[in-house]
Design an enzyme around this catalytic site. Sequence first.
Site, mmCIF file in Angstrom:
data_model
loop_
_atom_site.group_PDB
_atom_site.id
_atom_site.type_symbol
_atom_site.label_atom_id
_atom_site.label_comp_id
_atom_site.label_asym_id
_atom_site.label_seq_id
_atom_site.Cartn_x
_atom_site.Cartn_y
_atom_site.Cartn_z
ATOM 1 N N GLY A 265 0.829 -1.195 0.000
ATOM 2 C CA GLY A 265 0.000 0.000 0.000
ATOM 3 C C GLY A 265 0.860 1.241 0.000
ATOM 4 O O GLY A 265 2.000 1.229 -0.476
ATOM 5 N N THR A 267 3.217 4.426 1.089
ATOM 6 C CA THR A 267 4.405 4.592 1.915
ATOM 7 C C THR A 267 4.056 5.232 3.252
ATOM 8 O O THR A 267 4.535 4.797 4.310
ATOM 9 C CB THR A 267 5.440 5.452 1.161
ATOM 10 O OG1 THR A 267 5.787 4.801 -0.056
ATOM 11 C CG2 THR A 267 6.690 5.672 1.999
ATOM 12 N N VAL A 269 1.203 5.252 4.962
ATOM 13 C CA VAL A 269 0.485 4.328 5.845
ATOM 14 C C VAL A 269 1.448 3.299 6.425
ATOM 15 O O VAL A 269 1.403 2.990 7.625
ATOM 16 C CB VAL A 269 -0.665 3.634 5.085
ATOM 17 C CG1 VAL A 269 -1.276 2.515 5.927
ATOM 18 C CG2 VAL A 269 -1.737 4.650 4.698
ATOM 19 N N GLU A 293 5.658 -3.546 0.748
ATOM 20 C CA GLU A 293 5.937 -3.031 -0.592
ATOM 21 C C GLU A 293 5.038 -1.828 -0.757
ATOM 22 O O GLU A 293 3.825 -1.922 -0.631
ATOM 23 C CB GLU A 293 5.660 -4.109 -1.644
ATOM 24 C CG GLU A 293 6.217 -3.760 -3.019
ATOM 25 C CD GLU A 293 5.179 -3.176 -3.950
ATOM 26 O OE1 GLU A 293 5.275 -1.962 -4.236
ATOM 27 O OE2 GLU A 293 4.275 -3.898 -4.363
ATOM 28 N N CYS A 327 2.132 -0.476 -9.105
ATOM 29 C CA CYS A 327 3.256 0.022 -8.301
ATOM 30 C C CYS A 327 4.474 0.261 -9.184
ATOM 31 O O CYS A 327 5.305 1.119 -8.885
ATOM 32 C CB CYS A 327 3.610 -0.981 -7.209
ATOM 33 S SG CYS A 327 2.230 -1.562 -6.231
#
Length: 542
Positions: A265, A267, A269, A293, A327
């Site tokens: 999810g 960065t 968080v 990741e 991503c």
Amino acid sequence: MGKGFFNTPIAVNEPVKTYAPGSPERESVLAAYKEMFNSKIDVPLYINGKDVTTGNTKTLSAPHDHQHVVGTYHLAEKTHVEEAISTALAARTEWANLAWEQRAGIFLKAAELIAGPYRAKINAATMIAQSKTVHQAEIDSACELIDFLRFNVQYMTDIYHDQPESTSDAWNRLEYRPLEGFTYAVTPFNFTAIAGNLPSCMALMGNVVVWKPSDSQIYSAKVIMDVFEEAGVPPGVINVVFGDPEMITETVLASPDFSGLHFTGSTTVFKNIWKEIGNNIHNYKSYPRIVGETGGKDFIVAHKTADAKQVATAIARGAFEFQGQKCSAASRAYVSSNIWEEVKKHVVKDVKSFKMGSPEDLSNFVTAVIHEGSFDKLAKYIDAAKKDADAEIIVGGNYDKSKGYFIEPTIIVTTNSKYTTMHTELFGPVITIYVYDENKFSETLKLVDETSDYALTGAILAKDRYAIQEATKALQNCAGNFYINDKPTGAVVGQQPFGGARASGTNDKAGSVLNLLRWISPRMIKETFVTPTDYRYPYMGE
């Protein structure tokens, strides 16, 4: 019962179906799409092998037709999360003691269920609620998830086979235990395969899991759980909760039995969760494993010897497949000045040829972004680029959310190497290109390395092997997955283990043995055959 050293089926990558006109897979996925789109599902929590409804629900809609409701899902209260934790802990002893080949059999069966009877359903679910084209759904929710399940079983057996040396005096053996306690999986909207892999790979290694999928991926998450249940995952091993992410995470992290986080999810968080784990560290029975990741600002570098058409294709596919919501999607490019005009001609022509609309029309190359928040963010950056003196939109730049959250694939060209969209993660169909002096390749590589906080994927396109070597070395720390003469997307399980460092995560490489090693706690056992009876050593003699 019988004993043996069992060989699991050799893992092979699931072939990608074409969905060409007239093919049986095309007919089956369109039939599934139509049936599912025109009906409504109710998605409960899944705790201890049972569906749990709370009466507090939210609706599920298709991003490309946001007024059309395809279902509802139930929101967990704190008590439901606590029940999921206690249920997982109660299931742990029996699950951890289950023979490894029995666990392998469950997840190998899950792979075959997805490859066969569930294939059209899981692809259609991903097309409807995540707005993926049929090709993007096929390579994700079918093939990649199947590959994760198959290869993880092979990696598990590879781990178990790795044993220390023994002698005639003593037998040394490593026992690969699951983590003590329970684990927590937090998964994103953009890949159904990631959503299925994060909880299942931990469970495969004997762990029990509380899983919180993204609110925007719940539709296909329900299919995943249906598959796991049919495959034989016992009650309590994987428990699924939806709702307020802060409440769910705080409840999970407050438990002294929390033993590991598997996260994909944002960065921000991830850093906040890591901080909370640190704040709670004195409460835990063991040091939690933290695997994440996160974001990316992935790049393409085109050397002066690169083929212009290849560069244009890498940009068109790398930046705009799945609306740039991978991503790994290319979101910044550095193109040598001597080839720029030809690259520009090809890529503008390509983008103008894209068809955009519902994924039910299989001729569409792009569809909608995931939700209104994403749409509004992207529109803001596009509007700014229209006004900024150091930026120019050469194609795209329009958007419309009247029916669906549609953002035109947009290319911004900037004269400022540090322009905001060169370093800010947008997560949408927008790429920014900086045209560099063809004689300043080395300086440009330094620029690529220093411009972004992220280090997930990147690509170099060149014919000059010296340039390729220079780029490979200069960019070694700013891309965990680096591509030579290709787009920076499309990692395949078993071939390109995926993950990055810096602000892109812990680089534990999903789709490899490296990731599974994080979900075990080895125990060394030494068995001595002839036990000493005298404390004295020979050196003590007179």
